[in-house]
Design an enzyme around this catalytic site. Structure first.
Site, short mmCIF file in Angstrom:
data_model
loop_
_atom_site.label_atom_id
_atom_site.label_comp_id
_atom_site.label_asym_id
_atom_site.label_seq_id
_atom_site.Cartn_x
_atom_site.Cartn_y
_atom_site.Cartn_z
N GLU A 110 53.72 54.83 29.82
CA GLU A 110 52.78 55.94 30.00
C GLU A 110 53.35 56.96 30.98
O GLU A 110 53.22 58.18 30.78
CB GLU A 110 51.42 55.39 30.48
CG GLU A 110 50.73 54.61 29.35
CD GLU A 110 49.52 53.82 29.78
OE1 GLU A 110 48.52 53.82 29.06
OE2 GLU A 110 49.57 53.19 30.85
N GLU A 130 49.84 45.83 26.26
CA GLU A 130 48.60 45.46 26.95
C GLU A 130 47.74 44.45 26.19
O GLU A 130 47.12 43.59 26.80
CB GLU A 130 47.77 46.71 27.26
CG GLU A 130 48.32 47.59 28.38
CD GLU A 130 49.35 48.60 27.92
OE1 GLU A 130 49.87 48.47 26.80
OE2 GLU A 130 49.64 49.54 28.69
N1 T1G Z 1 52.96 42.81 36.99
C1 T1G Z 1 53.19 41.86 37.92
N2 T1G Z 1 54.19 40.97 37.84
C2 T1G Z 1 54.98 41.04 36.78
C3 T1G Z 1 54.78 41.99 35.76
C4 T1G Z 1 53.73 42.92 35.90
N3 T1G Z 1 53.50 43.88 35.02
N4 T1G Z 1 55.74 41.81 34.81
C5 T1G Z 1 56.48 40.78 35.23
N5 T1G Z 1 56.03 40.31 36.40
C6 T1G Z 1 56.60 39.22 37.21
C7 T1G Z 1 56.49 37.86 36.54
O1 T1G Z 1 55.25 37.27 36.84
C8 T1G Z 1 57.65 37.12 37.19
O2 T1G Z 1 57.25 36.73 38.47
C9 T1G Z 1 58.71 38.20 37.34
O3 T1G Z 1 58.00 39.46 37.30
C10 T1G Z 1 59.76 38.21 36.26
O4 T1G Z 1 59.11 38.20 34.98
C11 T1G Z 1 48.16 51.04 33.11
C12 T1G Z 1 47.06 48.52 32.34
C13 T1G Z 1 58.98 42.76 32.05
C14 T1G Z 1 59.73 41.81 29.85
O5 T1G Z 1 52.43 43.45 30.08
O6 T1G Z 1 56.61 41.34 29.54
O7 T1G Z 1 50.57 48.59 32.42
O8 T1G Z 1 57.31 34.29 38.20
O9 T1G Z 1 59.90 35.94 34.22
O10 T1G Z 1 61.76 37.34 31.19
O11 T1G Z 1 48.01 51.00 30.75
O12 T1G Z 1 57.82 40.07 32.55
O13 T1G Z 1 59.22 35.48 39.22
O14 T1G Z 1 57.04 35.32 40.45
O15 T1G Z 1 58.71 37.52 32.67
O16 T1G Z 1 62.95 39.16 32.52
C15 T1G Z 1 51.77 45.97 30.94
C16 T1G Z 1 54.61 42.10 31.29
C17 T1G Z 1 50.91 45.78 32.17
C18 T1G Z 1 54.67 43.55 30.95
C19 T1G Z 1 60.46 40.78 32.05
N6 T1G Z 1 53.04 45.33 31.13
N7 T1G Z 1 55.92 41.59 31.66
O17 T1G Z 1 60.71 39.52 31.45
O18 T1G Z 1 61.06 38.03 33.50
S1 T1G Z 1 49.31 46.45 31.95
C20 T1G Z 1 53.29 44.09 30.68
C21 T1G Z 1 56.81 41.20 30.74
C22 T1G Z 1 49.51 48.12 32.10
C23 T1G Z 1 48.62 50.39 31.84
C24 T1G Z 1 48.34 48.96 31.70
C25 T1G Z 1 58.07 40.55 31.24
C26 T1G Z 1 59.29 41.49 31.28
P1 T1G Z 1 57.73 35.37 39.13
P2 T1G Z 1 59.65 37.33 33.79
P3 T1G Z 1 61.71 38.48 32.14
#
Ligand code: T1G
Length: 706
Positions: A110, A130
């Site tokens: 975004e 999301e």
């Molecule tokens: N927020 C907080 N922590 C996150 C995070 C996030 N968005 N994404 C990853 N982590 C942490 C995860 O818990 C782990 O922590 C570490 O990062 C590494 O992740 C406004 C409302 C990016 C593809 O849904 O898909 O934006 O265990 O082991 O395999 O409209 O993480 O080490 O303590 O998964 O390299 C939308 C979710 C949010 C992305 C990386 N975004 N993340 O994968 O590592 S909603 C998502 C992923 C939003 C807006 C809306 C994957 C990754 P720890 P990992 P990875």
């Protein structure tokens, strides 16, 4: 400037870099930091344009899900809207170029779409994922994306959460260009070019050309909705995402964004969001093993030997081949080996037909496979996986053989689904190398791997097995060595209860339908037919002498076995099956047999409600889960949830059985189990942990994510 966001000028271009490891999530301070940088850009005469870039391994992975999860569970934290920031970027007096590597997800995309231009390295991936955490884009994503790529394409991405590659993003119109791997310098060059242009810099919110719902778009949306009724059964967010995207056809940007915001808020309050966010963090917690010494490192696995080319051995072999690990597949005779190889080839051919793999990819995989009839050939393997028939004596004999040939330091893994790992290990001179690797069928597809530690398994072997699970693209969950481990130990009381309900008057279809509609991938009786009622009978023969005499046993077990009602494979089980069909059909005559056998056993017949079906089956699962947790066979309550979501088809949007118990209320679950103990009998004795949690007002969440 905040430490989370740095600003410096390079070659006449302001470089705004986000530094919030590990994934540059938009936690507190990050949006403010970017906003301050944009303000600074206005006044900075040394910069004619700006590049927005992520430090470390990725661009922005989205909003901070920890914060979202707090709000979803009712905490009073207020979520800060990203809209003012997006507006500030878009209205900046100088062009802003977004430079993407790693992933630009959710709020990350975004923000990217509010920049005037977007470039990325070839390996970057973008998406609005999301819905995977039960919500929809909440910062104008459903309004901006269709303005760039059209309504049908945007709806598909927002409703499925599918990530796209950089080349696909260029084709669709999300990205302006793919640049070389020297991302920063390439983006600076791009930005300087833009700054020199006399054309106004494009603002996504002002685009409107692609916002028409014509017949083709209509059809696309219809197809998408239809697909979701199957793929996202029971979920709300995907339909809301489509609804929000479709608003762009008739609402101006501002109004559309406000409507999106309302839909987003509604999703955020749903139990679906709570459940899926719980699943997100639970999946990441499983790899943390608290008692593993910090200095233990995983030994890389570069070759494997699999003993047994049956259904499990074949599927496990494919998992290794798919991960690029060479496999020696050993069988006892040529015929069995040929049969196993033919199945592997047939499964790969089906994958090619479905477009999952290309012919070349399959050929490469098969080139990594060495069929064998000799233990000699396992000598070089870094891991030996035994995948033979579920029989302790047989497995012990095989482990004694393996022990004689496997190299020193090799991992010796058993794909047992119930048996005692310590007993198996005792057949070798190196119990520290022995571990359980419980794959789920079909092993090349199912994501769960239960990794079973024996009492002597070394930390090194545990660490290596956990790392190996990731390489095999499985979710590896470490569990303790008890009968059935975590998954099957809980599944037993669950499926028993399903059978008791039949004996008391419910029909096969009623029990399965109630649980299917709850969200399970399949009802329990359909699962038993798939797994094979002969297998269940055999396991029962092994353990029946160990069961307490006051424990109620299903009445149909022997009948099913002796009448060859083994399930799908014999064309009849709890259901009947037409040749070549997997869908079970009700079998009236068999239902009558159940009624008469139940009466013979003195079981009173009555009307069973769907509510009773849900309570008895699910609470049986939860009660056993609580016991497993208190006995220490599972590290976390959330590990049990992950096992059930990935191994048994429990609906992810309900967060797993233990999370579900918390949502129902521990007190309510405990009270009902106490009643069932009175009504049904001693096998419903509540787990002491349930009583303890009820008395202290605590929840299973207290045992999560540690
Ligand atoms: N927020 C907080 N922590 C996150 C995070 C996030 N968005 N994404 C990853 N982590 C942490 C995860 O818990 C782990 O922590 C570490 O990062 C590494 O992740 C406004 C409302 C990016 C593809 O849904 O898909 O934006 O265990 O082991 O395999 O409209 O993480 O080490 O303590 O998964 O390299 C939308 C979710 C949010 C992305 C990386 N975004 N993340 O994968 O590592 S909603 C998502 C992923 C939003 C807006 C809306 C994957 C990754 P720890 P990992 P990875």
């Amino acid at each position: 400037m905040s430490e989370l966001v740095a600003y410096h000028v390079q070659d006449g271009v302001a470089v705004i870099s986000i530094n919030n490891p590990p994934v540059n999530a938009l936690g507190p301070g990050v949006p403010e930091g970017i906003s301050n940088a944009i303000t600074k850009l206005h006044a900075d005469h040394s910069a004619q344009a700006a590049v927005l870039i992520g430090s470390g391994k990725t661009f922005i992975a989205g909003a901070d899900i920890k914060q979202l999860a707090l709000v979803a569970s009712g905490a009073q934290t207020k979520l800060q809207s990203l809209s003012p920031l997006l507006r500030a970027i878009e209205d900046a007096s100088k062009p802003v170029v977004c430079a993407i590597h790693g992933t630009a997800l959710g709020g990350g995309l975004e923000i990217a779409m509010s920049c005037h231009y977007r470039v990325a390295v070839k390996k970057a991936r973008l998406g609005q994922p999301e819905v995977k955490i039960g919500i929809i884009p909440g910062a104008e994503g459903t309004q901006r994306l269709p303005r760039l790529i059209g309504i049908a394409a945007a709806a598909e991405l927002c409703a499925t959460g599918r990530m796209i590659s950089a080349p696909e993003a260029v084709k669709l119109g999300v990205l302006d260009a793919i640049v070389g791997d020297d991302l920063l310098n390439e983006a600076i060059r791009f930005a300087k070019n833009c700054a020199g242009s006399k054309e106004p810099h494009p603002k996504t919110r002002e685009l409107s050309k692609k916002l028409i719902i014509d017949e083709r778009t209509q059809e696309g949306l219809q197809q998408l909705r239809q697909g979701l009724t199957k793929k996202a059964r029971g979920m709300q967010a995907p339909a809301r995402a489509i609804e929000a995207v479709a608003l762009t056809s008739h609402l101006p940007f501002e109004e559309g964004s406000q409507a999106e915001s309302q839909l987003f808020q509604a999703c955020l309050k749903s139990s679906e969001a709570k459940g899926l966010m719980h699943a997100f963090f639970s999946e990441r917690a499983v790899s943390k093993i608290p008692d593993l010494p910090k200095d233990v490192t995983a030994t890389p696995i570069e070759s494997a030997a699999i003993i047994g080319a049956g259904t499990m051995g074949g599927g496990i072999t494919m998992s290794y081949l798919n991960a690029g690990i060479p496999v020696v597949l050993k069988e006892v005779d040529q015929e069995a080996l040929n049969r196993g190889l033919a199945t592997i080839r047939k499964n790969y051919a089906a994958s090619v037909k479905r477009g999952k793999f290309t012919e070349e990819q399959v050929e490469h995989r098969l080139s990594l496979l060495t069929p064998s009839l000799n233990y000699e050939d396992i000598k070089e393997a870094d891991i030996v996986v035994e995948a033979v028939f579920e029989n302790l004596e047989l497995k012990k004999n095989i482990f004694a053989e393996i022990d004689g040939f496997a190299k020193e330091g090799a991992i010796l893994a058993s794909n047992t689904s119930t048996l005692d790992i310590d007993q198996i290990a005792s057949a070798t001179r190196r119990p520290e190398s022995v571990i359980g690797n419980h794959f789920f069928s079909p092993a090349n597809i199912m994501k769960l791997l239960e990794i079973v530690r024996g009492s002597k398994t070394s930390p090194q072997v545990i660490a290596s097995s956990m790392a190996l699970a990731k390489r095999l693209r499985k979710v590896g969950v470490l569990v303790g060595n008890c009968f059935g481990f975590v998954g099957n130990r809980m599944f037993n009381p669950y499926t028993n209860e399903a059978q008791f309900l039949l004996e008391e008057g419910a029909s096969v279809a009623q029990v399965d339908k109630a649980l299917y509609e709850f969200g399970w991938a399949m009802g329990p009786l359909a699962v038993l037919d798939l797994a094979g009622n002969d297998v269940g009978w055999r396991i029962h023969q092994e353990v029946k002498h160990t069961l307490p005499s006051d424990r109620r046993q299903p009445v149909m077990t022997d009948y099913l076995y002796h009448e060859k009602r083994w399930g799908q494979k014999t064309g009849k089980g709890w259901y009947r099956y037409e040749a070549g069909q997997r869908l079970g059909l009700s079998d009236e005559s068999f239902e009558k047999v159940i009624r008469s056998e139940a009466r013979k056993a003195g079981i009173e017949q009555r009307t069973i409600t769907d509510e009773e079906i849900l309570e008895r089956t699910l609470y049986a699962l939860i009660n056993e889960g609580a016991r497993i947790l208190e006995e220490g066979f599972s590290i976390r309550s959330s590990d049990i949830d992950i096992i059930y979501i990935y191994g048994y088809g429990f609906p992810a949007y309900r967060g797993g059985p233990m999370h579900y118990a918390d949502q129902v209320g521990i007190k309510k679950v405990y009270k009902r189990i106490c009643e069932l103990e009175q009504q049904q009998g001693p096998w419903w004795k509540p787990a002491p942990l349930l009583r303890q949690l009820t008395e202290s007002g605590s929840t299973f969440a207290a045992f999560d994510h540690q």
